[in-house]
Design an enzyme around this catalytic site. Structure first.
Site, mmCIF file in Angstrom:
data_model
loop_
_atom_site.group_PDB
_atom_site.id
_atom_site.type_symbol
_atom_site.label_atom_id
_atom_site.label_comp_id
_atom_site.label_asym_id
_atom_site.label_seq_id
_atom_site.Cartn_x
_atom_site.Cartn_y
_atom_site.Cartn_z
ATOM 1 N N HIS A 16 0.884 -1.219 -0.021
ATOM 2 C CA HIS A 16 -0.026 -0.025 0.161
ATOM 3 C C HIS A 16 1.092 1.209 -0.025
ATOM 4 C CE1 HIS A 16 -2.338 -3.157 1.776
ATOM 5 N NE2 HIS A 16 -3.404 -2.560 1.086
ATOM 6 N N LYS B 173 -1.943 -8.329 -3.658
ATOM 7 C CA LYS B 173 -2.783 -7.189 -3.698
ATOM 8 C C LYS B 173 -2.015 -5.897 -3.793
ATOM 9 C CE LYS B 173 -6.186 -4.220 -0.918
ATOM 10 N NZ LYS B 173 -6.389 -3.890 0.654
#
EC number: 4.2.1.10
Length: 225
Positions: free
Chosen positions: A118, A143
């Site tokens: 992230h 992800k």
């Protein structure tokens, strides 16, 4: 694409008060345990797993360095993940690969890892290298969520995802361009090859999230013959 909604209780009382029926339109539930004090996570876990028994669930400890609400040493991070994983066996375990790379080997026995990255500041120039490294480790799911400042940031991430999915058809991906300009990435998952999209019910867990009701409508429109 599957729609994911996060639950973010800040106490045992909040966890016990969750109305699981409000989440029936979500395909997968993500428990963002980082909204709790670290000493409360194992106390709250039984309530969460009981509330959502029979549902697919992602266990996530999002740290401050990656946009979350908790600071943890590598030892604390690994300990909490292993405790929850072994006691309750969530379907997916989120692991912040680049923040805790030095202890990643301790997670190799878990076949259900979501290796995540992230970046709330930018879409980094080395996005291809990041996706390549995460893909090479063959997790259950890769992800990546990065902040988009321009339309090109969004298009780049979508293009990278499509390329990696084409080259690695068995690997599942979730890539998200965060922020207002990145909203389009949340509704084009099927086009880019992204398996999930995150939606919000009451409180968004990341910038640019679209409500579950609207995401459901969008999915229905896109699925129309």
């Amino acid at each position: 694409m599957k729609l994911i909604v996060s639950v973010m209780p800040r106490s045992l009382e909040e966890a016990q008060a969750l109305d699981a029926t409000r989440y029936l339109d979500a395909d997968i539930i993500e428990w963002r345990a980082d909204y709790l004090p670290k000493e409360a996570i194992l106390q709250v876990a039984p309530a969460i797993f009981e509330k959502f028994a029979g549902r697919e669930l992602v266990f996530t400890l999002r740290t401050r360095s990656e946009g979350g609400e908790i600071d943890l040493s590598p030892e604390e991070y690994i300990h909490l993940i292993k405790e929850v994983a072994q006691l309750y066996q969530p379907d997916y375990i989120d692991f912040e690969y680049y923040s805790y790379k030095d202890v990643f080997e301790e997670m190799l026995d878990f076949p259900n890892l979501v290796l995540s990255y992230h970046n709330f500041q930018e879409t980094p120039e080395n996005m291809m290298e990041i996706l390549s490294e995460l893909t090479s480790l063959n997790p259950k799911l890769v992800k990546v969520a990065v902040m988009a400042h321009t339309e090109q940031d969004v298009l780049d991430l979508m293009n990278y995802t499509r390329g990696f999915k084409t080259l690695n058809p068995e690997q599942e991906y979730v890539t998200i361009s965060m922020g207002k300009v990145g909203k389009v990435s949340r509704i084009t998952a099927d086009v880019t090859g992204s398996s999930w999209s995150f939606a919000s019910l009451d409180e968004a867990s990341a910038p640019g999230q679209i409500s579950l009701a609207n995401m459901k409508k969008i999915r229905e429109i896109l699925d129309e013959a």
